[in-house]
Design a protein around this motif. Sequence first.
Motif, PDB file in Angstrom:
ATOM      1  N   UNK A   7       0.813  -1.221   0.000  1.00 16.78           N
ATOM      2  CA  UNK A   7       0.000   0.000   0.000  1.00 16.78           C
ATOM      3  C   UNK A   7       0.844   1.267   0.000  1.00 16.78           C
ATOM      4  N   UNK A   8       2.134   1.127   0.256  1.00 18.45           N
ATOM      5  CA  UNK A   8       3.005   2.297   0.379  1.00 18.45           C
ATOM      6  C   UNK A   8       3.006   3.184  -0.860  1.00 18.45           C
ATOM      7  N   UNK A   9       3.123   2.636  -2.079  1.00 18.69           N
ATOM      8  CA  UNK A   9       3.117   3.520  -3.254  1.00 18.69           C
ATOM      9  C   UNK A   9       1.874   4.390  -3.349  1.00 18.69           C
ATOM     10  N   UNK A  10       0.704   3.829  -3.025  1.00 16.20           N
ATOM     11  CA  UNK A  10      -0.543   4.605  -3.081  1.00 16.20           C
ATOM     12  C   UNK A  10      -0.540   5.719  -2.026  1.00 16.20           C
ATOM     13  N   UNK A  11      -0.054   5.382  -0.841  1.00 16.96           N
ATOM     14  CA  UNK A  11      -0.001   6.383   0.224  1.00 16.96           C
ATOM     15  C   UNK A  11       0.977   7.502  -0.120  1.00 16.96           C
ATOM     16  N   UNK A  83       6.506   7.610   7.462  1.00 12.76           N
ATOM     17  CA  UNK A  83       5.817   6.467   6.881  1.00 12.76           C
ATOM     18  C   UNK A  83       6.820   5.506   6.238  1.00 12.76           C
ATOM     19  N   UNK A  84       7.730   6.073   5.431  1.00 16.18           N
ATOM     20  CA  UNK A  84       8.743   5.252   4.778  1.00 16.18           C
ATOM     21  C   UNK A  84       9.700   4.662   5.806  1.00 16.18           C
ATOM     22  N   UNK A  85      10.104   5.483   6.778  1.00 22.71           N
ATOM     23  CA  UNK A  85      11.038   5.019   7.806  1.00 22.71           C
ATOM     24  C   UNK A  85      10.439   3.882   8.619  1.00 22.71           C
TER      25      UNK A  85
END
Length: 231
Positions: A7-11, A83-85
């Motif tokens: 889901x990270x790319x969408x966020x 979020x990425x971290x």
Amino acid sequence: SLAGIENLPCELQRNFQLMRELDQRTEDKKAEIDSLAAAYIESVRNMLPEERVEHLRKIQSAYSKCKEYSDDKVQLAMQTYEMVDKHIRRLDADLARFEADLKDKLEGSDFETPGSRSLKKGRSQKDKRSSRGRGRRTSEEDTPKKKKLKGGSEFADTILSVHPSDVLDMPVDPNEPTYCLCHQVSYGEMIGCDNPDCPIEWFHFACVDLTTKPKGKWFCPRCVQERKKKK
């Protein structure tokens, strides 16, 4: 963990889109400020005191809005970073668990690393001198080589197919011997220097610009230089 990463790319896309919108609002507000400032300079002499105050108040309000948009952009950027971290920390934790499980499995098997096998063999200097040349030790018999687990399990094949760069990124056992000009542990194909007094002995192919085993005797770059000096 994996579901979160999917889901990270969408966020990230959503956050970046919001940041672009805030940036556009800021630019629009800056254009409005320029217009208000130009109008004030042009008409200030003809304005009543109350009109001047009102006009300046509009300019100040526009600047306040710009600051709000900028603060929102900064907060959004910080949230995106966190979020990425967060996902990176989770991956690091999963990787640490995987490496611990891997170590337990390897310690419970008869798998031998090239370094440990060379220590067990404990080659003497006499063995080195009587050898036909370590340049030939890229053969299956002598080269520090990968050894399968009993039964040739798929697990062993998977572990041994790890790319050298991946091996270098993994924590190194402080007790495992190091080799080569790079002072790293054994991995991949290696070649031995034919100088029996070579202090390093074994070298990774890539570190000495080799892709295949050379014919005849082979000397490492350091020993080549020493031989040239003696001549």
